[in-house]
Scaffold this motif. Sequence first.
Motif, short mmCIF file in Angstrom:
data_model
loop_
_atom_site.label_atom_id
_atom_site.label_comp_id
_atom_site.label_asym_id
_atom_site.label_seq_id
_atom_site.Cartn_x
_atom_site.Cartn_y
_atom_site.Cartn_z
N SER A 13 0.83 -1.20 0.00
CA SER A 13 0.00 0.00 0.00
C SER A 13 0.87 1.25 0.00
O SER A 13 1.87 1.33 0.70
CB SER A 13 -0.89 0.01 1.24
N SER A 14 0.46 2.24 -0.78
CA SER A 14 1.19 3.52 -0.80
C SER A 14 1.02 4.27 0.50
O SER A 14 1.75 5.21 0.78
CB SER A 14 0.72 4.38 -1.97
N GLY A 20 6.02 0.18 10.36
CA GLY A 20 5.59 -1.20 10.49
C GLY A 20 4.16 -1.47 10.10
O GLY A 20 3.73 -2.60 10.10
N SER A 21 3.39 -0.45 9.76
CA SER A 21 2.00 -0.65 9.36
C SER A 21 1.95 -0.91 7.86
O SER A 21 1.67 -0.02 7.07
CB SER A 21 1.18 0.59 9.69
N CYS A 22 2.25 -2.12 7.46
CA CYS A 22 2.37 -2.43 6.04
C CYS A 22 1.32 -3.43 5.60
O CYS A 22 1.25 -4.54 6.11
CB CYS A 22 3.76 -2.99 5.74
N VAL A 23 0.53 -3.02 4.63
CA VAL A 23 -0.51 -3.87 4.06
C VAL A 23 -0.19 -4.06 2.58
O VAL A 23 0.21 -3.13 1.90
CB VAL A 23 -1.90 -3.21 4.21
N SER A 41 2.45 -7.37 5.25
CA SER A 41 3.74 -7.55 4.57
C SER A 41 4.84 -8.03 5.52
O SER A 41 5.84 -8.56 5.07
CB SER A 41 4.18 -6.25 3.89
N LYS A 42 4.65 -7.85 6.82
CA LYS A 42 5.65 -8.32 7.78
C LYS A 42 5.57 -9.83 7.98
O LYS A 42 6.45 -10.43 8.55
CB LYS A 42 5.46 -7.62 9.12
N ASN A 43 4.47 -10.44 7.50
CA ASN A 43 4.26 -11.87 7.64
C ASN A 43 3.77 -12.45 6.31
O ASN A 43 2.64 -12.91 6.20
CB ASN A 43 3.24 -12.13 8.76
#
Length: 68
Positions: A13-14, A20-23, A41-43
Amino acid sequence: MTTESATQQWVKSSHSNNGGSCVEWAPATASTTGTVPVRDSKNPDGPVLTLPAPAFSAFITGITSGEL
């Protein structure tokens, strides 16, 4: 929800930041199946949430408008 995500092309996601808030989502899968796979995205080997495209679109509209 599924964990099968190896063949999908994932896009971060842009709006994800370096905190760490990565989707991630798989737009090619969405366009061919009508469902939108979403994951953390972290997992990348973790579970994938699959949403109907209209529901995902309404969610994104609500987020970008500040409604949610």
